[in-house]
Design a protein around this motif. Structure first.
Motif, short mmCIF file in Angstrom:
data_model
loop_
_atom_site.label_atom_id
_atom_site.label_comp_id
_atom_site.label_asym_id
_atom_site.label_seq_id
_atom_site.Cartn_x
_atom_site.Cartn_y
_atom_site.Cartn_z
N CYS A 140 0.85 -1.17 0.00
CA CYS A 140 0.00 0.00 0.00
C CYS A 140 0.90 1.23 0.00
O CYS A 140 1.72 1.40 0.90
N ARG A 182 1.10 9.26 -6.89
CA ARG A 182 0.28 8.04 -6.69
C ARG A 182 0.11 7.29 -8.00
O ARG A 182 0.24 6.07 -8.05
N GLN A 183 -0.21 8.03 -9.07
CA GLN A 183 -0.39 7.39 -10.37
C GLN A 183 0.91 6.72 -10.84
O GLN A 183 0.89 5.59 -11.36
N SER A 208 1.68 3.43 -9.05
CA SER A 208 0.72 2.34 -9.21
C SER A 208 1.26 1.19 -10.04
O SER A 208 0.71 0.09 -10.00
N GLN A 209 2.34 1.41 -10.79
CA GLN A 209 2.91 0.31 -11.57
C GLN A 209 3.61 -0.72 -10.68
O GLN A 209 3.90 -1.83 -11.14
N TRP A 210 3.90 -0.37 -9.43
CA TRP A 210 4.51 -1.33 -8.51
C TRP A 210 3.67 -1.56 -7.26
O TRP A 210 3.68 -2.68 -6.72
N ALA A 211 2.97 -0.57 -6.78
CA ALA A 211 2.15 -0.73 -5.57
C ALA A 211 0.82 -1.39 -5.92
O ALA A 211 0.26 -1.17 -7.00
N ASP A 212 0.31 -2.20 -5.01
CA ASP A 212 -0.98 -2.86 -5.23
C ASP A 212 -2.14 -1.91 -5.02
O ASP A 212 -3.19 -2.05 -5.65
N ILE A 213 -1.97 -0.96 -4.13
CA ILE A 213 -3.00 0.04 -3.88
C ILE A 213 -2.33 1.35 -3.52
O ILE A 213 -1.32 1.36 -2.80
N CYS A 214 -2.84 2.45 -4.06
CA CYS A 214 -2.28 3.78 -3.79
C CYS A 214 -3.39 4.65 -3.20
O CYS A 214 -4.45 4.83 -3.81
N ASP A 253 -1.31 13.51 -6.53
CA ASP A 253 -1.92 12.60 -7.50
C ASP A 253 -0.90 12.05 -8.49
O ASP A 253 -0.92 10.86 -8.80
#
Length: 315
Positions: free
Chosen positions: A169, A178-179, A182-188, A175
């Motif tokens: 997470c 976060r975007q 998102s290519q590595w994190a499961d949820i942002c 923003d």
């Protein structure tokens, strides 16, 4: 032991430097720069591990070798350690005199796509890697990373690709970041969304410096959880959840540095295609004028980028 590398010099104009870390900077100022790559122009006669014209990256902490932490193998906690680009002059110079024991051979990086950019990012990657090791992250655990600047994002990447984390997470107010994460994190999530979310985590690593958020995140720790602190801001961490910490057997630790063979481990991961470090670079700028503009307008970096890299020779 000394070596000389090629680089460039932004300006000798003295600007105020603010740091919450204990540091001896002196009144005459300091040439900044502690992440980078250079080519060796020459070295002292007793330097054996590098050669002329070799490309090298740099560790950024000098150590004394004789204090108790050093003799105990705790090099990152050297009582007399100095930070390159802060307590000793750094890499933004035409010709730079650097202790040779900081040089790390990156010859193997030269022919790989993004290899030189990766080598220039070894220092922050080492900080993130050591934090993951100090957190004792185990495969299958759930981890939350606070902050998606370069070190926070590298921590996300390492957790996903090197440490076998089952769920990551990423918590970040901006923003764009976060975007990008998102290519590595499961949820942002934003910080507010994070506090409202019902997930629990074995590990939380703070790379944001938002210590109020860290204190609130204690509620989100599972039994035996560990909270790692990476970011400095000089503020206090005020904890009013001591009963929760006792009941759940929680711990809070600080993590500093990248010494102790970390570069070698990261290099193996990258060269074997397991860690695309150069992908954190969101902008490549050229020359001293553009570099100076970015340094004096850090909000552009924060709002629109993750890692900005400067190439000081011609395009």
């Amino acid at each position: 032991l000394k070596l000389i590398i090629t680089s460039k010099k932004v300006s000798r104009k003295i600007r105020p430097l603010h740091s919450s870390a204990p540091a001896d900077i002196g009144g005459s100022g300091r040439i900044i720069g502690h992440e980078g790559v250079g080519r060796v122009l020459g070295m002292a006669a007793d330097v054996m591990h590098i050669k002329k014209n070799q490309l090298v990256a740099f560790e950024s902490i000098t150590t004394c070798g004789y204090c108790e932490p050093c003799r105990s193998g705790k090099l990152n906690q050297c009582n007399h350690g100095k930070l390159l680009g802060m307590e000793i002059d750094g890499l933004f110079g035409d010709i730079v005199d650097i202790p040779a024991n900081l040089a790390f051979d990156i010859s193997a990086f030269q022919d790989s796509p993004g290899g030189i950019m990766t080598a220039a990012c070894l220092e922050p990657t080492g900080v993130a890697y050591l934090a993951c090791k100090n957190a004792r992250i185990k495969p299958g655990e759930r981890v939350a990373i606070l902050g998606a600047g370069p070190i926070g994002l590298l921590t996300v990447m390492l957790c996903k690709l090197a440490f076998g984390v089952s769920e990551i997470c990423l918590v970040e107010p901006l923003d764009f970041r976060r975007q990008f994460a998102s290519q590595w994190a499961d949820i942002c999530l934003t910080p507010d969304e994070f506090l409202e979310d019902r997930r629990e985590f074995e590990v939380i690593i703070d790379a944001s410096g938002d210590l109020d958020l860290v204190a609130l995140a204690i509620n989100k720790m599972s039994a035996g959880g560990r909270i790692g602190l990476l970011a400095r801001n000089g503020k206090s961490l005020n904890i009013d959840k001591v009963d929760i910490m006792i009941t759940r057997n929680l711990s809070i630790f600080g993590s500093r540095g990248h010494l102790g063979g970390i570069y070698e481990q990261i290099a193996r991961l990258y060269l074997n295609g397991l860690l695309p470090i150069h992908h954190i670079v969101t902008k490549l700028i050229y020359g001293l004028d553009e570099l100076a503009d970015y340094i004096t307008h850090p909000e552009v970096i924060i709002q629109e980028n993750c890692k900005v890299m400067c190439k000081l020779d011609a395009k």
